[in-house]
Design a protein around this motif. Sequence first.
Motif, PDB file in Angstrom:
ATOM      1  N   PRO A   1     -36.915   2.947  17.118  1.00  0.00           N
ATOM      2  CA  PRO A   1     -35.695   2.365  17.675  1.00  0.00           C
ATOM      3  C   PRO A   1     -35.733   0.835  17.590  1.00  0.00           C
ATOM      4  O   PRO A   1     -36.760   0.200  17.813  1.00  0.00           O
ATOM      5  CB  PRO A   1     -35.705   2.815  19.132  1.00  0.00           C
ATOM      6  CG  PRO A   1     -36.547   4.049  19.148  1.00  0.00           C
ATOM      7  CD  PRO A   1     -37.580   3.834  18.070  1.00  0.00           C
ATOM      8  N   GLY A   2     -34.580   0.262  17.205  1.00  0.00           N
ATOM      9  CA  GLY A   2     -34.459  -1.179  17.108  1.00  0.00           C
ATOM     10  C   GLY A   2     -34.893  -1.765  15.778  1.00  0.00           C
ATOM     11  O   GLY A   2     -34.702  -2.948  15.533  1.00  0.00           O
ATOM     12  N   GLN A   3     -35.507  -0.954  14.928  1.00  0.00           N
ATOM     13  CA  GLN A   3     -35.951  -1.440  13.609  1.00  0.00           C
ATOM     14  C   GLN A   3     -34.794  -1.344  12.616  1.00  0.00           C
ATOM     15  O   GLN A   3     -34.042  -0.378  12.631  1.00  0.00           O
ATOM     16  CB  GLN A   3     -37.139  -0.612  13.108  1.00  0.00           C
ATOM     17  CG  GLN A   3     -38.379  -0.766  13.941  1.00  0.00           C
ATOM     18  CD  GLN A   3     -38.891  -2.208  13.887  1.00  0.00           C
ATOM     19  OE1 GLN A   3     -39.018  -2.794  12.826  1.00  0.00           O
ATOM     20  NE2 GLN A   3     -39.147  -2.780  15.056  1.00  0.00           N
TER      21      GLN A   3
END
Length: 185
Positions: A148-150
């Motif tokens: 997540p967030g990448q």
Amino acid sequence: SGDTAVLGAPFDDTPLGQDVGSARVFVRNGTQWMQQAALHGPAAGARFANALALDHNTLLVAPINTPTVPVYTRSGALWTSTNSLAPSPSGNIDGFGNALAVHGSIALVGAPNSTTLGRTKAGVTLAFDLAPAAPSIISHPASITTAPGQPVSFTVQVEAPTPCTYQWRLNGTPIPSFPPFSGTN
């Protein structure tokens, strides 16, 4: 075309004014011809039905000296304007629609007064595909697992006769943070 005939009346007057024009579609039942539809021009002076072309359930109806030719399609007994043909790129195509032909999914539109290859009033005939191929996806995006967030990047390759819009979806639902993408191949 078989048991269907179309008559053009380019000088027909309607409540819209003089010389609106109309195309009258007739169908044969045994030995009797009955009017199935009356298609009218858009405005006074249009001279709708100056030229006509019919092939089964497809009808081209040209007003005089306009930049487009309406295409009508029959479903049952109902004729509906489904498309409009125009020269591309738009330009000075003098007399566009003065001559028409349609067979299957191919329409021919003549412009007999157009300047072609430097020759004044040499004329031109434009061909249109009334049933262009549907877009097809050549390569689907690869499945990628990420944290997540990448950031992540996907590629899709589409082959289509016109620009397409692609909407990213998760389980069939559009992903709101990924707006539709439009482009050409």
